[in-house]
Design a protein around this motif. Structure first.
Motif, PDB file in Angstrom:
ATOM      1  N   PRO A  57       2.933  13.970  -1.103  1.00 58.29           N
ATOM      2  CA  PRO A  57       1.786  13.194  -2.345  1.00 58.29           C
ATOM      3  C   PRO A  57       1.816  12.484  -1.744  1.00 58.29           C
ATOM      4  O   PRO A  57       0.159  11.987  -1.711  1.00 58.29           O
ATOM      5  N   ALA A  58       2.254  11.418  -1.160  1.00 59.08           N
ATOM      6  CA  ALA A  58       1.613   9.700  -0.954  1.00 59.08           C
ATOM      7  C   ALA A  58       1.319  10.370  -0.107  1.00 59.08           C
ATOM      8  O   ALA A  58       0.159   8.870   0.115  1.00 59.08           O
ATOM      9  N   LEU A  59       1.912  10.189   1.008  1.00 61.87           N
ATOM     10  CA  LEU A  59       0.931  10.237   2.731  1.00 61.87           C
ATOM     11  C   LEU A  59      -0.747  11.641   1.739  1.00 61.87           C
ATOM     12  O   LEU A  59      -1.543  10.616   2.768  1.00 61.87           O
ATOM     13  N   ALA A  60      -0.579  12.655   1.573  1.00 63.60           N
ATOM     14  CA  ALA A  60      -1.939  13.036   1.407  1.00 63.60           C
ATOM     15  C   ALA A  60      -3.089  12.220   0.505  1.00 63.60           C
ATOM     16  O   ALA A  60      -3.899  11.963   1.068  1.00 63.60           O
ATOM     17  N   ARG A  61      -2.007  11.376  -0.816  1.00 61.38           N
ATOM     18  CA  ARG A  61      -3.467  10.171  -0.819  1.00 61.38           C
ATOM     19  C   ARG A  61      -3.516   8.817   0.002  1.00 61.38           C
ATOM     20  O   ARG A  61      -4.885   8.667  -0.142  1.00 61.38           O
TER      21      ARG A  61
ATOM     22  N   LYS B 231       0.843  -1.005  -0.183  1.00 61.65           N
ATOM     23  CA  LYS B 231      -0.233  -0.226   0.394  1.00 61.65           C
ATOM     24  C   LYS B 231       0.935   1.374   0.434  1.00 61.65           C
ATOM     25  O   LYS B 231       0.283   2.490  -0.963  1.00 61.65           O
ATOM     26  N   ALA B 232       1.745   1.350   0.235  1.00 64.73           N
ATOM     27  CA  ALA B 232       2.581   2.214   0.982  1.00 64.73           C
ATOM     28  C   ALA B 232       3.168   2.530  -0.169  1.00 64.73           C
ATOM     29  O   ALA B 232       3.487   4.129  -1.162  1.00 64.73           O
ATOM     30  N   TRP B 233       4.307   1.485  -1.355  1.00 66.35           N
ATOM     31  CA  TRP B 233       4.376   1.566  -2.640  1.00 66.35           C
ATOM     32  C   TRP B 233       3.577   1.868  -3.421  1.00 66.35           C
ATOM     33  O   TRP B 233       4.096   2.627  -4.646  1.00 66.35           O
ATOM     34  N   ALA B 234       2.398   1.599  -3.115  1.00 60.14           N
ATOM     35  CA  ALA B 234       1.576   2.481  -4.318  1.00 60.14           C
ATOM     36  C   ALA B 234       0.721   3.760  -4.341  1.00 60.14           C
ATOM     37  O   ALA B 234       0.656   4.511  -5.171  1.00 60.14           O
ATOM     38  N   ALA B 235       1.494   4.098  -3.007  1.00 56.10           N
ATOM     39  CA  ALA B 235       0.824   5.481  -3.250  1.00 56.10           C
ATOM     40  C   ALA B 235       1.194   6.356  -3.337  1.00 56.10           C
ATOM     41  O   ALA B 235       1.191   7.567  -3.715  1.00 56.10           O
TER      42      ALA B 235
ATOM     43  N   ARG C  88      -2.138  -0.810  10.547  1.00 58.18           N
ATOM     44  CA  ARG C  88      -3.617  -0.028  10.208  1.00 58.18           C
ATOM     45  C   ARG C  88      -4.641   0.883  10.033  1.00 58.18           C
ATOM     46  O   ARG C  88      -5.450   0.845   9.426  1.00 58.18           O
ATOM     47  N   VAL C  89      -3.608   1.724   9.244  1.00 52.36           N
ATOM     48  CA  VAL C  89      -4.286   2.399   7.733  1.00 52.36           C
ATOM     49  C   VAL C  89      -3.944   2.094   7.280  1.00 52.36           C
ATOM     50  O   VAL C  89      -5.068   2.056   6.824  1.00 52.36           O
ATOM     51  N   ALA C  90      -3.490   1.090   6.323  1.00 49.29           N
ATOM     52  CA  ALA C  90      -4.035  -0.269   5.550  1.00 49.29           C
ATOM     53  C   ALA C  90      -4.875  -0.810   6.032  1.00 49.29           C
ATOM     54  O   ALA C  90      -6.102  -0.832   4.431  1.00 49.29           O
ATOM     55  N   GLY C  91      -4.987  -1.208   7.054  1.00 50.63           N
ATOM     56  CA  GLY C  91      -6.146  -2.205   7.594  1.00 50.63           C
ATOM     57  C   GLY C  91      -7.341  -1.202   7.146  1.00 50.63           C
ATOM     58  O   GLY C  91      -8.021  -2.249   6.609  1.00 50.63           O
TER      59      GLY C  91
END
Length: 613
Positions: free
Chosen positions: A129-133, A38-42, A354-357
């Motif tokens: 931008p990744a974090l905002a997404r 999920k982090a890489w996709a962001a 937790r966020v990805a969950g």
């Protein structure tokens, strides 16, 4: 379950969280691999700045090696050693070499400074931008969650993920990640530098690794449960605070404020106690790290002493040993940083899972279906629902609402009226049966920008912004003329003009609206959204005696030309309906016009008699 005994004698349990003890079903937590994906996709679309950040980190690491190498050459020149480590040889005077070295160190320092600044800048351009997404995705999914799921988990769990966990990730992006990458790069380049000096000095440096590994082996199994428990405790604390704030009036009225204050204090102290235990663990870990540094420096200097004397094979210069010692000393901060920020790395990792969950709860959007060409009947077929297994609140409810028909649902408290309204609006998925608009399930219709079924309840929210902002949520393209037309139609234009017009700022920290005015805005949004079906559940309950007539008139105008299901808490609402549905114990017991039901002498007749009496 893991426990930690603090100096106060209190045992802090970190394997059990307060939410589990309260019987809550927490939102899911992703696995580390799922969180990494999920982090890489962001980062999609922002990987070029990420690559440039990597190049700058590497350049900064290389520049940091210059000073130890130059000092080694100077030592060889001053001591009159033979060829220093790559040095210019004995022909260069010591003083010239000092000036040359000072210039090289100054240039390297500037390069390291610029590269460090550029690396953080490029990382921010990729990461922010990744974090905002990621944050937007979490909020989007959270807004679409079934409120039954949120209630079972507790609002605090969702709030802590969208707030605390995202904040931890933001801090990690700006502080932890740059420090971690810079430290890893410095360690890698310095290790290469060790072996470039002499492989025996490199081996002496590597002999330190088992001692660092033992420190990590002691720390990691103990720290992981603490960080998971800390995140869960923060969710429990947020839940307790939210309950206290939202229910403060009730708690004071019932004399329960002291008891709930004690609950908030317990949740807060549990979170703080786990945090203090983490720091205690971290301090003990630091002691083990310092011990490994001492052993490593002794190994490098001790082996260097014997290498300079030639006792271990070909001799090396004093400058080479000096460079090796400075290399190892230079590793104190990077290795210490990597080890000491493991708590923040693990905390960020726990937050990411937790966020990805939450993000994983996104359901696949159904295939688009064409909207019916003409208004369709609302079909409620065999609907049943149970919030808890074995305790149904609805059973076998079947109704058909014809296009444009106004139907009122009445019954005693607990009869299942509001649950039925939430199911019809698509807010709750029934455990049995279906709700269709024509031949299409309401859940499929609900993914459209203009949902065909809209519910208005007693609990409406005034969004921070202008009156225009609050209205155009339902129709972003609506011009001011359309907004005023809707306000005039619902009888709300007068008080909006009195406040200052569409540009007046309302909501928290601005002009406060009365509950009746907030309901007027909610009804105006329904008119702008133009749904086929409107569900009204206590939509006029906040008006009070003075504003009830105006608000009920506005509600009546909203349901004109639309199919309406009114959860009637005032019998006057039922008397104005085309049909009345009487519910008792989660079942439909009577259906008919108000006049027919009064004449039948059943449940509705008794309610009507009591109301008019």
């Amino acid at each position: 379950m893991t426990a930690e005994t603090r100096g106060t004698g209190e045992t802090v349990e970190v394997g059990r969280d307060a939410d589990a003890e309260a019987g809550r079903t927490l939102l899911p937590v992703a696995t580390p691999r799922e969180a990494a994906r999920k982090a890489w996709a962001a980062f999609a679309g922002h990987r070029a700045p990420l690559a440039l950040a990597g190049v700058m980190f590497a350049l900064s690491g290389l520049a940091g090696l210059v000073a130890p190498v130059v000092f080694g050459r100077i030592v060889d020149a001053v001591t009159g050693s033979a060829e220093g480590p790559g040095g210019p040889g004995g022909s260069a005077s010591a003083s010239a070499l000092v000036w040359w070295g000072a210039g090289a160190i100054a240039v390297a320092a500037v390069v390291e400074l610029v590269a460090a600044w550029a690396s953080v800048t490029f990382l921010a351009r990729a990461g922010e931008p990744a974090l905002a997404r990621l944050r937007e995705e979490v909020v989007e999914v959270a807004l679409g969650l079934d409120h039954e799921v949120v209630e079972k988990a507790g609002e605090g769990d969702l709030l802590s993920r969208a707030g605390d966990d995202v904040r931890v990730l933001a801090d990690a992006l700006t502080k932890v990640v740059p420090l971690l990458v810079r430290s890893v790069v410095a360690i890698a380049f310095t290790a290469v530098g060790f072996f470039a000096l002499d492989w025996r000095l490199g081996v002496a440096g590597l002999l330190t690794l088992p001692f660092y590994a033992m420190s990590l082996r002691w720390y990691l199994p103990r720290s992981g449960p603490y960080y998971r428990a800390e995140r869960a405790a923060m969710g429990a604390r947020a839940e307790a605070l939210l309950t206290a704030v939202h229910g403060s009036a009730t708690l004071r009225a019932q004399g329960l404020a002291p008891a709930h204050s004690e609950r908030v204090g317990h949740a807060s102290w549990r979170s703080a106690a786990i945090g203090l235990s983490v720091w205690n663990l971290l301090t003990r870990f630091g002691q083990r790290t310092n011990r490994a540094e001492l052993i490593g420096l002794l190994l490098v200097l001790g082996s260097g002493f014997f290498l300079v004397r030639g006792d271990l094979g070909p001799a090396v210069t004093v400058g080479a040993v000096t460079t090796a010692a400075l290399f190892f000393h230079r590793l104190f901060n990077p290795i210490g940083a990597v080890l000491m920020i493991f708590d923040e790395v693990q905390s960020a990792g726990a937050s990411m899972t937790r966020v990805a969950g939450v993000a994983q709860l996104r359901t696949a959007a159904p295939a688009p279906t064409p909207a019916p060409g003409a208004p369709a009947p609302l079909v409620i077929e065999g609907v049943g629902h149970a919030y808890d297994a074995g305790r149904p609140v609805l059973a076998d409810v079947s109704l058909v609402l014809e296009p444009g028909e106004r139907v009122a649902v009445v019954g005693a408290s607990g009869a299942g009226k509001s649950t039925l309204g939430q199911i019809v609006a698509g807010r709750i998925a029934p455990t049995a049966g279906t709700v269709r608009l024509g031949d299409v399930p309401v859940a499929v219709h609900g993914v459209a920008a203009r949902p065909p079924v809209v519910i208005v309840t007693q609990e409406v929210h005034v969004f921070a912004g202008t009156v225009r902002d609050n209205l155009t949520l339902a129709d972003p393209d609506a011009p001011d003329e359309r907004l005023w037309e809707v306000l005039e139609h619902l009888g709300s234009a007068g008080w909006v003009r009195a406040l200052g017009g569409l540009d007046v700022v309302v909501g928290e920290g601005a002009t406060a609206l009365t509950p009746a005015q907030a309901q007027h805005l909610a009804l105006a949004r329904v008119e702008l959204a133009d749904p086929q079906v409107v569900v009204l559940d206590e939509a006029t309950a906040e008006a009070g005696s003075s504003g009830a007539r105006d608000l009920e008139r506005a509600a009546a105008r909203v349901v004109q030309r639309r199919t309406a299901l009114t959860i009637a808490h005032r019998l006057t609402q039922a008397e104005a309906a085309d049909r009345v549905v009487v519910m008792d114990g989660g079942r439909v017991v009577e259906v008919g016009t108000p006049a027919e039901l009064v004449a039948s002498g059943g449940h509705y007749a008794r309610l009507s008699a009591a109301w008019h009496a």
